[in-house]
Design an enzyme around this catalytic site. Structure first.
Site, PDB file in Angstrom:
ATOM      1  N   HIS A 131      -5.611 -10.271  -4.580  1.00 18.93           N
ATOM      2  CA  HIS A 131      -4.251 -10.528  -4.061  1.00 18.93           C
ATOM      3  C   HIS A 131      -3.327 -11.025  -5.159  1.00 18.93           C
ATOM      4  CE1 HIS A 131      -7.097 -10.946  -0.858  1.00 18.93           C
ATOM      5  NE2 HIS A 131      -6.118 -10.813  -0.019  1.00 18.93           N
ATOM      6  N   ARG A 184     -17.383  -3.100 -17.669  1.00 20.09           N
ATOM      7  CA  ARG A 184     -16.981  -4.188 -16.894  1.00 20.09           C
ATOM      8  C   ARG A 184     -15.963  -3.658 -15.731  1.00 20.09           C
ATOM      9  NH1 ARG A 184     -20.630  -5.690 -19.798  1.00 20.09           N
ATOM     10  NH2 ARG A 184     -20.414  -7.642 -21.349  1.00 20.09           N
ATOM     11  N   ARG A 220      -5.844   0.053   0.697  1.00 19.61           N
ATOM     12  CA  ARG A 220      -6.336   0.248   1.798  1.00 19.61           C
ATOM     13  C   ARG A 220      -6.869   1.772   1.925  1.00 19.61           C
ATOM     14  NH1 ARG A 220      -4.710  -1.269   7.705  1.00 19.61           N
ATOM     15  NH2 ARG A 220      -2.679   0.144   7.064  1.00 19.61           N
ATOM     16  N   ARG A 241      -0.249  -8.802  -4.700  1.00 19.89           N
ATOM     17  CA  ARG A 241       0.923  -9.279  -3.444  1.00 19.89           C
ATOM     18  C   ARG A 241       1.466 -10.749  -3.822  1.00 19.89           C
ATOM     19  NH1 ARG A 241      -3.048  -8.858   1.717  1.00 19.89           N
ATOM     20  NH2 ARG A 241      -2.498 -10.880   1.779  1.00 19.89           N
ATOM     21  N   ASP A 265       0.893  -1.220  -0.060  1.00 21.72           N
ATOM     22  CA  ASP A 265       0.149   0.077   0.075  1.00 21.72           C
ATOM     23  C   ASP A 265       0.728   1.267   0.085  1.00 21.72           C
ATOM     24  OD1 ASP A 265      -2.214  -1.857   0.239  1.00 21.72           O
ATOM     25  OD2 ASP A 265      -2.157  -1.571   2.508  1.00 21.72           O
TER      26      ASP A 265
END
Ligand code: F6P
Length: 364
Positions: free
Chosen positions: A288, A282, A187, A291, A143
């Protein structure tokens, strides 16, 4: 003369992040090769510290891990030892079991701990430092929202993955004359959306720091249509919100330092835009994937620098600090100073201005 520091411990906490293994490797190599120290890892984040789950980190244990995603020590984004959950009579009660963690560190003969994590993990790191453990923090998060450091490791990889996703979404957008919305993580900060949006040629970037007006986003898309561009790419941060709306919460994870999980804004924006922009839309949630997998070269180098510097700070006995990147230099700042602050995108900053000046809409 007897060396003060003989053995160090390493712990990874919070969400997995590209570069964790590169930090573990660099710290272990520096500790062994330069200082002749012993190195021990705690498995599964703070849960492993509570349960005394240790693993010896030697040259063999860290061999081949530089390009690997995840963490060889495993992780947990729950398990705060200062507020540890127990089930009693069918109810969850919380106890401070940090003394057990302290004892496990001492019993293992560990002189200093390297704690690798984001805000939640490093908050406990600060609290262990307050209790007298020799702690050095390393700033981990895709982030990029930790204070005091210019860049956290993992961020560059997340931006690279999101940029590649945008390149791929362009194909469908152009071929089908569609609006393609990409929801990325981050976040409460819009760093991934902002940088990937610029790198991936987005037409609109929506971030938590600049609440959007959907009519303005549609205006941008319609304006492009009038200029023979009958497709558009919108990147939205999971924490983005409209001028009169709230962030969308997808899940609440009990016992996590921040239990709120964001998500769902991409689908809302696609559906709202379809009604007013007269193009099909769309949404894709990258999730994830941002990450996972191998870190970029930049993240491997940054993680290596962080891991090496963490050991240097231990040997200089500069405890209670987090390693940082300032400009292109390694530095450090007190965990007391870092914790509880979020490093947000500056809506008036140079990056946002650059994006605006090349015609990217923020929905204002
Ligand atoms: O902090 C990293 C991060 O990936 C955020 O971008 C995201 O909001 C959150 O973690 C997701 O957490 P989880 O892995 O619990 O779904």
């Amino acid at each position: 003369m007897d060396k003060k520091i003989k053995k160090i411990g390493i712990l990874t906490g919070g969400g997995d992040c590209p570069g964790l293994n590169a930090v573990i490797r660099a710290a272990t190599r520096t500790a062994i090769l330069k200082y002749g120290l012993e190195v021990v890892g705690f498995k599964n984040g703070y849960r492993g510290l509570y349960l005394g789950q240790t693993v010896k980190l030697d040259m063999e244990a860290i061999s081949g891990i530089l390009p690997k995603g995840g963490t060889i020590l495993y992780s947990s984004n729950k398990d705060n030892l200062f507020k540890y959950p127990f089930i009693e009579d069918g109810k969850t009660v919380y106890r401070d079991v940090s003394d057990v963690g302290m004892k496990n560190i001492q019993d293992a003969g560990i002189d200093a701990m390297i704690i690798i994590g984001g805000d939640g993990t490093l908050t406990s790191g600060r609290d262990f430092a307050r209790k007298g453990i020799n702690v050095i923090g390393v700033p981990k998060t895709i982030d990029n929202d930790l204070a005091s450091t210019d860049v956290t490791f993992g961020f560059d990889t997340a931006v690279a993955v999101a940029t590649e996703a945008l390149d791929r979404l362009h194909t469908t957008a152009e071929s089908h004359h569609r609006i393609m919305v990409l929801e990325v993580m981050g976040r409460y900060a819009g760093w991934i959306a902002l940088e990937a949006g610029i790198a991936g040629g987005a037409d609109a970037i929506l971030i938590p720091e600049i609440p959007y007006d959907i009519e303005k986003v549609a205006e941008k898309i319609n304006d492009r249509r009038h200029h023979d561009k009958d497709f558009s790419i919108v990147v939205v941060a999971e924490g983005a919100k409209s001028k009169d709306g709230e962030m969308i919460v997808s899940k609440v994870v009990e016992n996590s330092p921040d239990p709120i999980r964001l998500g769902g804004i991409g689908a809302k924006i696609a559906s709202d835009l379809e009604k007013i922009a007269e193009l099909e839309a769309r949404a894709t949630i990258l999730g994830h994937l941002q990450r996972g997998g191998t870190p970029t070269a930049y993240d491997r180098i940054l993680s290596t620098r962080y891991g090496m510097k963490a050991v240097e700070l231990i040997m200089e006995e500069k405890f209670g600090n987090m390693v940082t990147l300032k400009g292109n230099d390694m530095a450090y700042d007190s965990l007391e100073n870092v914790i509880g602050k979020i490093k947000n995108v500056n809506p008036q900053g140079e990056l946002v201005t650059t994006a605006k000046n090349i015609g990217i809409s923020f929905g204002e």
